[in-house]
Scaffold this active site. Structure first.
Site, PDB file in Angstrom:
ATOM      1  N   GLY A   1       0.768  -1.246   0.000  1.00 24.52           N
ATOM      2  CA  GLY A   1       0.000   0.000   0.000  1.00 24.52           C
ATOM      3  C   GLY A   1       0.800   1.298   0.000  1.00 24.52           C
ATOM      4  O   GLY A   1       1.771   1.471  -0.744  1.00 24.52           O
ATOM      5  N   ILE A   2       0.381   2.211   0.879  1.00 29.28           N
ATOM      6  CA  ILE A   2       0.946   3.562   0.938  1.00 29.28           C
ATOM      7  C   ILE A   2       2.435   3.514   1.293  1.00 29.28           C
ATOM      8  O   ILE A   2       3.265   4.211   0.694  1.00 29.28           O
ATOM      9  CB  ILE A   2       0.169   4.407   1.985  1.00 29.28           C
ATOM     10  CG1 ILE A   2      -1.296   4.547   1.548  1.00 29.28           C
ATOM     11  CG2 ILE A   2       0.801   5.761   2.202  1.00 29.28           C
ATOM     12  CD1 ILE A   2      -2.254   4.968   2.659  1.00 29.28           C
TER      13      ILE A   2
ATOM     14  N   TYR B   1     -11.094   2.524  15.349  1.00 27.19           N
ATOM     15  CA  TYR B   1     -10.067   2.879  14.370  1.00 27.19           C
ATOM     16  C   TYR B   1      -9.885   4.411  14.342  1.00 27.19           C
ATOM     17  O   TYR B   1      -8.765   4.916  14.369  1.00 27.19           O
ATOM     18  CB  TYR B   1     -10.460   2.347  12.982  1.00 27.19           C
ATOM     19  CG  TYR B   1      -9.516   2.797  11.889  1.00 27.19           C
ATOM     20  CD1 TYR B   1      -8.236   2.257  11.777  1.00 27.19           C
ATOM     21  CD2 TYR B   1      -9.893   3.779  10.977  1.00 27.19           C
ATOM     22  CE1 TYR B   1      -7.356   2.681  10.788  1.00 27.19           C
ATOM     23  CE2 TYR B   1      -9.024   4.214   9.979  1.00 27.19           C
ATOM     24  CZ  TYR B   1      -7.766   3.662   9.892  1.00 27.19           C
ATOM     25  OH  TYR B   1      -6.887   4.091   8.905  1.00 27.19           O
TER      26      TYR B   1
HETATM   27  N1  LIG Z   1      -6.010   2.950   2.609  1.00 25.64           N
HETATM   28  C1  LIG Z   1      -6.621   4.054   3.028  1.00 25.64           C
HETATM   29  O1  LIG Z   1      -7.612   4.542   2.426  1.00 25.64           O
HETATM   30  C2  LIG Z   1      -6.096   4.778   4.231  1.00 25.64           C
HETATM   31  C3  LIG Z   1      -6.691   6.032   4.553  1.00 25.64           C
HETATM   32  C4  LIG Z   1      -6.211   6.719   5.651  1.00 25.64           C
HETATM   33  C5  LIG Z   1      -5.159   6.205   6.394  1.00 25.64           C
HETATM   34  N2  LIG Z   1      -4.618   5.011   6.079  1.00 25.64           N
HETATM   35  C6  LIG Z   1      -3.484   4.526   6.894  1.00 25.64           C
HETATM   36  O2  LIG Z   1      -2.411   4.215   6.038  1.00 25.64           O
HETATM   37  C7  LIG Z   1      -1.527   3.312   6.689  1.00 25.64           C
HETATM   38  C8  LIG Z   1      -1.102   2.227   5.700  1.00 25.64           C
HETATM   39  O3  LIG Z   1      -2.229   1.471   5.333  1.00 25.64           O
HETATM   40  P1  LIG Z   1      -2.500   0.987   3.835  1.00 25.64           P
HETATM   41  O4  LIG Z   1      -3.784   1.587   3.403  1.00 25.64           O
HETATM   42  O5  LIG Z   1      -1.300   1.152   2.990  1.00 25.64           O
HETATM   43  O6  LIG Z   1      -2.840  -0.555   4.118  1.00 25.64           O
HETATM   44  P2  LIG Z   1      -2.083  -1.922   3.773  1.00 25.64           P
HETATM   45  O7  LIG Z   1      -1.868  -2.033   2.300  1.00 25.64           O
HETATM   46  O8  LIG Z   1      -2.878  -2.959   4.460  1.00 25.64           O
HETATM   47  O9  LIG Z   1      -0.662  -1.773   4.488  1.00 25.64           O
HETATM   48  C9  LIG Z   1      -0.538  -1.876   5.884  1.00 25.64           C
HETATM   49  C10 LIG Z   1       0.903  -2.114   6.233  1.00 25.64           C
HETATM   50  O10 LIG Z   1       1.019  -2.204   7.666  1.00 25.64           O
HETATM   51  C11 LIG Z   1       1.639  -3.438   7.997  1.00 25.64           C
HETATM   52  N3  LIG Z   1       1.163  -3.979   9.266  1.00 25.64           N
HETATM   53  C12 LIG Z   1      -0.114  -4.141   9.678  1.00 25.64           C
HETATM   54  N4  LIG Z   1      -0.152  -4.729  10.886  1.00 25.64           N
HETATM   55  C13 LIG Z   1       1.133  -4.927  11.256  1.00 25.64           C
HETATM   56  C14 LIG Z   1       1.755  -5.500  12.397  1.00 25.64           C
HETATM   57  N5  LIG Z   1       1.054  -6.017  13.422  1.00 25.64           N
HETATM   58  N6  LIG Z   1       3.101  -5.533  12.442  1.00 25.64           N
HETATM   59  C15 LIG Z   1       3.848  -5.047  11.425  1.00 25.64           C
HETATM   60  N7  LIG Z   1       3.322  -4.504  10.314  1.00 25.64           N
HETATM   61  C16 LIG Z   1       1.979  -4.448  10.227  1.00 25.64           C
HETATM   62  C17 LIG Z   1       1.292  -4.376   6.847  1.00 25.64           C
HETATM   63  O11 LIG Z   1       2.183  -5.477   6.844  1.00 25.64           O
HETATM   64  P3  LIG Z   1       1.826  -6.869   6.072  1.00 25.64           P
HETATM   65  O12 LIG Z   1       2.189  -6.622   4.628  1.00 25.64           O
HETATM   66  O13 LIG Z   1       2.680  -7.866   6.747  1.00 25.64           O
HETATM   67  O14 LIG Z   1       0.344  -7.098   6.249  1.00 25.64           O
HETATM   68  C18 LIG Z   1       1.466  -3.419   5.662  1.00 25.64           C
HETATM   69  O15 LIG Z   1       2.822  -3.267   5.337  1.00 25.64           O
HETATM   70  C19 LIG Z   1      -2.295   2.801   7.911  1.00 25.64           C
HETATM   71  O16 LIG Z   1      -1.775   3.432   9.059  1.00 25.64           O
HETATM   72  C20 LIG Z   1      -3.726   3.248   7.674  1.00 25.64           C
HETATM   73  O17 LIG Z   1      -4.395   3.487   8.871  1.00 25.64           O
HETATM   74  C21 LIG Z   1      -5.059   4.284   5.006  1.00 25.64           C
END
Ligand SMILES: NC(=O)c1ccc[n+]([C@@H]2O[C@H](COP(=O)([O-])OP(=O)(O)OC[C@H]3O[C@@H](n4cnc5c(N)ncnc54)[C@H](OP(=O)(O)O)[C@@H]3O)[C@@H](O)[C@H]2O)c1
Length: 298
Positions: free
Chosen positions: A23-24, A184
């Site tokens: 992701g991000i 969340y």
């Molecule tokens: N997507 C959106 O629309 C959105 C909007 C606002 C904010 N955010 C924020 O953006 C951030 C990144 O999320 P994303 O959207 O890119 O989602 P994502 O694709 O699910 O990526 C999440 C990342 O966090 C890691 N992670 C989760 N739990 C973990 C743990 N217990 N220990 C170590 N690593 C862990 C995952 O590792 P694995 O690869 O091992 O699962 C992955 O690298 C988050 O903080 C989320 O709250 C997202």
């Protein structure tokens, strides 16, 4: 005017980033490596992290230096061990990016006895930052960047200090605005308050704190919460940004000139933004800091 300031660039900077296996975080890591940053990926899955590190290196024609550190953000012992490894292997840390995050539809506890969403999204960045703070300060001008969210506004009543383990919150029926979503939102609110208080505490001490809202981004987020969550995310994908667009403000915060970043701020689309009223309550931010310190003590 510009000549009065030493130009800040991410080139050659040592950057620790969590959640860069997808992701991000992955999009940001690729772009930062492309701009010449030395990267340290903090990840829970060794195979996946090694694969991503190799992918990032090859995308820069093998120019990039990428290290991998192992940590499960749901375990304080694991975070402590990764931080010790970072301090041992890296001479400096210029930028810490707290990006890993998740949403848990059902209430679970971590090995440390904390509610899972709270532990992964707020306590993990708080602990990792605390453990790396001295090394960040030693580097002279350091930055701590945390991925927050517009979703902090779901926590309309602010952080429920009387229900920190979210027992009552998770009893609210599941729906788009159910307990898990409010929880969340609370953790993303905590990211903003943590940033504000970190900025206040370290004003003029060589550490700049910033957090940002990436917008709605098409990633792997919320894919482990059953078919309804996956269906909702699939519909939302139609209105979502690419991970590269979602990472744009993160990369900008890491790479922009010092004077563009006011410490403790919340950003969106490469501009300062105004978070909710609860997020601007500095008394609550101080209280959150004290409670977080208690929760990482053992
Ligand atoms: N997507 C959106 O629309 C959105 C909007 C606002 C904010 N955010 C924020 O953006 C951030 C990144 O999320 P994303 O959207 O890119 O989602 P994502 O694709 O699910 O990526 C999440 C990342 O966090 C890691 N992670 C989760 N739990 C973990 C743990 N217990 N220990 C170590 N690593 C862990 C995952 O590792 P694995 O690869 O091992 O699962 C992955 O690298 C988050 O903080 C989320 O709250 C997202």
């Amino acid at each position: 005017m510009e000549n009065l300031y030493k130009k800040w660039t991410v080139q050659g900077k040592y950057v620790i980033i969590t959640g860069a296996t997808s992701g991000i975080g992955l999009a940001a890591a690729k772009e930062l490596a492309n701009r010449g940053a030395v990267l340290g990926l903090v990840a829970r899955n060794q195979t996946k992290a090694n694969k991503v590190a190799a992918q990032i290196k090859s995308s820069t024609g093998d120019r990039a230096k990428v290290d991998v550190f192992m940590a499960d953000m749901a375990s304080q012992e694991s975070i402590r061990s990764a931080a010790a490894d970072i301090l041992k292997r890296w001479p400096r840390v210029d930028i810490l990016i707290n990006n890993a995050g998740a949403l848990f539809l059902s209430r679970k506890l971590t090995v440390d006895g904390l509610e899972m969403t709270w532990a992964v999204n707020h306590i993990a960045p708080f602990l990792l930052t605390t453990l790396l703070l001295d090394r960040l300060k030693e580097s002279g001008h350091a930055r701590v960047i945390t991925t927050a969210s517009h979703g902090h506004k779901k926590a309309r009543r602010g952080i429920r200090f009387d229900d920190l383990s979210a027992e009552r919150l998770y009893r609210i029926p599941q729906s788009l605005l159910g307990g898990a979503n409010i929880r969340y939102g609370e953790t993303k609110l905590a990211n903003i308050m943590f940033t504000a208080e970190l900025g206040r505490r370290h004003e003029g001490k060589g550490v700049t704190a910033a957090c940002f809202d990436p917008g709605l981004v098409s990633t792997n987020f919320n894919q482990d919460n059953g078919w309804l969550a996956r269906l909702t995310m699939a519909v939302m994908k139609m209105f979502s940004r690419t991970p590269e667009k979602g990472a744009e403000t993160l990369v900008w915060l890491a790479d922009s000139d010092e004077m563009n970043v006011s410490s403790g701020g919340y950003y969106k689309d490469m501009q300062i933004a105004i978070p909710s009223e609860s997020a601007r309550n500095m008394d609550a931010a101080k209280r959150l800091w004290t409670i977080s310190e208690e929760q990482i003590r053992y």
